[in-house]
Design an enzyme around this catalytic site. Structure first.
Site, PDB file in Angstrom:
ATOM      1  N   SER A   1       0.794  -1.224   0.000  1.00 45.73           N
ATOM      2  CA  SER A   1       0.000   0.000   0.000  1.00 45.73           C
ATOM      3  C   SER A   1       0.835   1.288   0.000  1.00 45.73           C
ATOM      4  O   SER A   1       0.468   2.236  -0.696  1.00 45.73           O
ATOM      5  CB  SER A   1      -0.971  -0.005   1.182  1.00 45.73           C
ATOM      6  OG  SER A   1      -1.935  -1.013   0.972  1.00 45.73           O
TER       7      SER A   1
ATOM      8  N   LYS B   1      -8.472  -5.955  10.970  1.00 47.39           N
ATOM      9  CA  LYS B   1      -9.674  -5.528  10.233  1.00 47.39           C
ATOM     10  C   LYS B   1     -10.972  -5.654  11.033  1.00 47.39           C
ATOM     11  O   LYS B   1     -11.901  -4.877  10.837  1.00 47.39           O
ATOM     12  CB  LYS B   1      -9.810  -6.318   8.922  1.00 47.39           C
ATOM     13  CG  LYS B   1      -8.821  -5.893   7.850  1.00 47.39           C
ATOM     14  CD  LYS B   1      -9.107  -6.639   6.551  1.00 47.39           C
ATOM     15  CE  LYS B   1      -8.150  -6.208   5.460  1.00 47.39           C
ATOM     16  NZ  LYS B   1      -8.533  -6.774   4.151  1.00 47.39           N
TER      17      LYS B   1
ATOM     18  N   ASN C   1     -11.497  -1.987   6.262  1.00 44.99           N
ATOM     19  CA  ASN C   1     -10.148  -1.860   5.694  1.00 44.99           C
ATOM     20  C   ASN C   1      -9.768  -0.401   5.419  1.00 44.99           C
ATOM     21  O   ASN C   1      -8.634  -0.120   5.050  1.00 44.99           O
ATOM     22  CB  ASN C   1      -9.996  -2.691   4.415  1.00 44.99           C
ATOM     23  CG  ASN C   1     -10.650  -2.044   3.211  1.00 44.99           C
ATOM     24  OD1 ASN C   1     -11.587  -1.264   3.351  1.00 44.99           O
ATOM     25  ND2 ASN C   1     -10.156  -2.358   2.030  1.00 44.99           N
TER      26      ASN C   1
ATOM     27  N   ASP D   1     -12.904  -3.813   0.065  1.00 41.94           N
ATOM     28  CA  ASP D   1     -12.329  -5.015  -0.556  1.00 41.94           C
ATOM     29  C   ASP D   1     -13.263  -5.601  -1.621  1.00 41.94           C
ATOM     30  O   ASP D   1     -12.819  -5.998  -2.701  1.00 41.94           O
ATOM     31  CB  ASP D   1     -12.037  -6.077   0.504  1.00 41.94           C
ATOM     32  CG  ASP D   1     -10.815  -5.742   1.339  1.00 41.94           C
ATOM     33  OD1 ASP D   1      -9.905  -5.065   0.828  1.00 41.94           O
ATOM     34  OD2 ASP D   1     -10.771  -6.160   2.516  1.00 41.94           O
TER      35      ASP D   1
ATOM     36  N   TYR E   1      -2.166 -13.152  -6.059  1.00 40.07           N
ATOM     37  CA  TYR E   1      -1.486 -12.448  -7.160  1.00 40.07           C
ATOM     38  C   TYR E   1       0.031 -12.671  -7.111  1.00 40.07           C
ATOM     39  O   TYR E   1       0.801 -11.946  -7.726  1.00 40.07           O
ATOM     40  CB  TYR E   1      -1.823 -10.953  -7.159  1.00 40.07           C
ATOM     41  CG  TYR E   1      -1.528 -10.224  -5.875  1.00 40.07           C
ATOM     42  CD1 TYR E   1      -0.244  -9.815  -5.564  1.00 40.07           C
ATOM     43  CD2 TYR E   1      -2.545  -9.960  -4.964  1.00 40.07           C
ATOM     44  CE1 TYR E   1       0.025  -9.163  -4.377  1.00 40.07           C
ATOM     45  CE2 TYR E   1      -2.286  -9.307  -3.776  1.00 40.07           C
ATOM     46  CZ  TYR E   1      -0.992  -8.912  -3.494  1.00 40.07           C
ATOM     47  OH  TYR E   1      -0.731  -8.266  -2.312  1.00 40.07           O
TER      48      TYR E   1
END
Ligand code: ATR
Length: 277
Positions: A21, A70, A91, A107, A224
C-alpha cells in the site's frame, strides 16, 4: 489539524513490512502532485485503540487497516458504512474534520471493479458465481457479488461450517457446496473465484479438476503471487477469460485515496508496474 497542514495517511497492520500500500498510494501522490504522505505503521493489537484515537490529532486524515486488525478496529469506529457492517470488517478509515472516525470496507468493491475492468463481457446478472473459500476475503467478495446483481453465489470451503456461516449471514442466494463436490458445480457458473490461499508461492497448490468448466466462465483468483496462478493458466488454456488478483488490491485503494486527498485516482498500467516492482 489545521486546514493548511500536510495530509497524512497510513496502513496499520502487524507485521506491515510486506504491505504494497505505501508504494501504491505513493505512486498516486506523485502522479497527482499532492503534498501528502502515506506511511506503513506496525501497531500491536493491544495498542490499536490508543493509536487510532491519537492519529487525527497528528495530522492523519485516514488509514488503511490490514491483517490482523480488520475486525478488531470496529469498536473504535464512530460510523460504519453499509459494506463494513455487512462484511464485518473495516479496511479503510476516514478521520473527518469534526473528529468523527468513519469505517468502510472497500475489498468487495475492489474485487468487482477489477473483474469489470479485466472482463468487460462479464455480466453479473447473467448467472451464478462460485466462490472457493470462506475466509475474510470470501465474505467481502460474496457481499460484493450479490450487491452487483449476481443471482446466486455457490460457496465451497474445506471447513463447511464457515461456508454455512456465509449463507446464514447473506441469505438463501448463497448455496453451500461440499468441498469434495466443488469441481462438479463449475459447469453452470458464469464466474469462478478462488479466495483460498492455495496456489500462492510457498502454499499448497489448488488441486481441482477444471473438466466441467465451460469456456464462457470468467475465472479470477485473489492470489497475485504468482500473478498467473495454475488456476488461471489452466482456465485460459480452456478458453476462459481470466483476471489476475493484483487489480483487486489496486482498486480497493481508490475510495480511501479519494476521501483523504480529494482526487479520485486512476488504476493504470504505471500503477501495476510500480506495485510489481
Ligand atoms: P482470508 O481472510 O485472507 O480469506 P483465511 O480466513 O485464513 O484468510 O481463509 C483462508 C481460506 O483458504 C479459507 O477458506 C481456508 O479454508 P478453511 O476455512 O477450511 O481453513 C482456505 N484454505 C487454506 N488452506 C487450505 C487447504 N490446504 N485446503 C483447502 N482450503 C484451504
Amino acid at each position: 489539524m489545521t486546514a493548511h497542514s500536510i495530509p497524512l495517511a497510513a496502513v496499520i497492520g502487524h507485521p506491515i513490512t510486506h504491505s504494497k500500500s505505501p508504494r501504491l498510494h505513493g505512486y498516486w501522490l506523485r502522479k497527482y502532485g499532492i503534498d501528502g504522505h502515506y506511511v506503513p505503521m506496525d501497531v500491536a493489537p493491544d495498542d490499536l485503540g490508543v493509536v487510532i484515537r491519537a492519529m487525527p490529532k497528528m495530522g492523519f486524515v485516514g488509514a488503511n487497516v490490514t491483517i490482523p486488525h480488520k475486525e478488531a478496529v470496529m469498536p473504535f469506529v464512530d460510523q460504519l458504512s453499509e459494506s463494513a457492517r455487512a462484511i464485518g470488517a473495516v479496511n479503510t478509515l476516514v478521520f473527518t474534520t469534526d473528529g468523527t472516525i468513519l469505517g468502510d470496507n472497500t475489498d468487495g468493491y475492489g474485487f468487482v471493479e477489477n473483474l469489470r475492468q479485466g472482463a468487460p463481457d462479464w455480466q453479473p446478472v447473467a448467472g451464478p458465481a462460485m466462490v472457493l473459500g470462506a475466509g475474510g476475503a470470501a465474505r467481502a467478495i460474496v457481499y460484493a457479488l450479490l450487491q452487483a446483481g449476481v443471482p446466486r453465489v455457490l460457496v465451497s470451503n474445506r471447513t463447511k461450517t464457515r461456508a454455512e456461516r456465509l449463507r446464514a449471514d447473506f441469505g438463501a442466494q448463497v448455496e453451500v457446496v461440499d468441498w469434495d463436490e466443488a469441481a462438479q458445480a463449475f459447469e453452470n457458473v458464469s464466474a469462478l473465484v478462488n479466495t483460498t490461499s492455495l496456489g500462492m508461492f510457498g502454499k499448497a497448490p489448488l488441486e481441482i479438476s477444471l473438466d466441467a468448466l465451460s469456456p464462457t466462465t470468467t475465472v479470477t483468483d485473489i492470489v497475485y503471487n504468482p500473478l498467473e496462478t495454475d488456476l488461471l493458466c489452466q482456465a485460459r488454456a480452456k478458453g476462459c477469460q481470466t483476471v489476475d488478483g493484483l487489480g483487486m488490491l489496486l482498486h480497493q485503494a481508490v475510495p480511501g485515496f479519494e476521501a483523504w486527498f480529494g482526487t479520485r485516482p486512476e488504476v493504470d498500467a504505471g500503477l501495476r508496474d510500480e506495485v510489481l516492482r
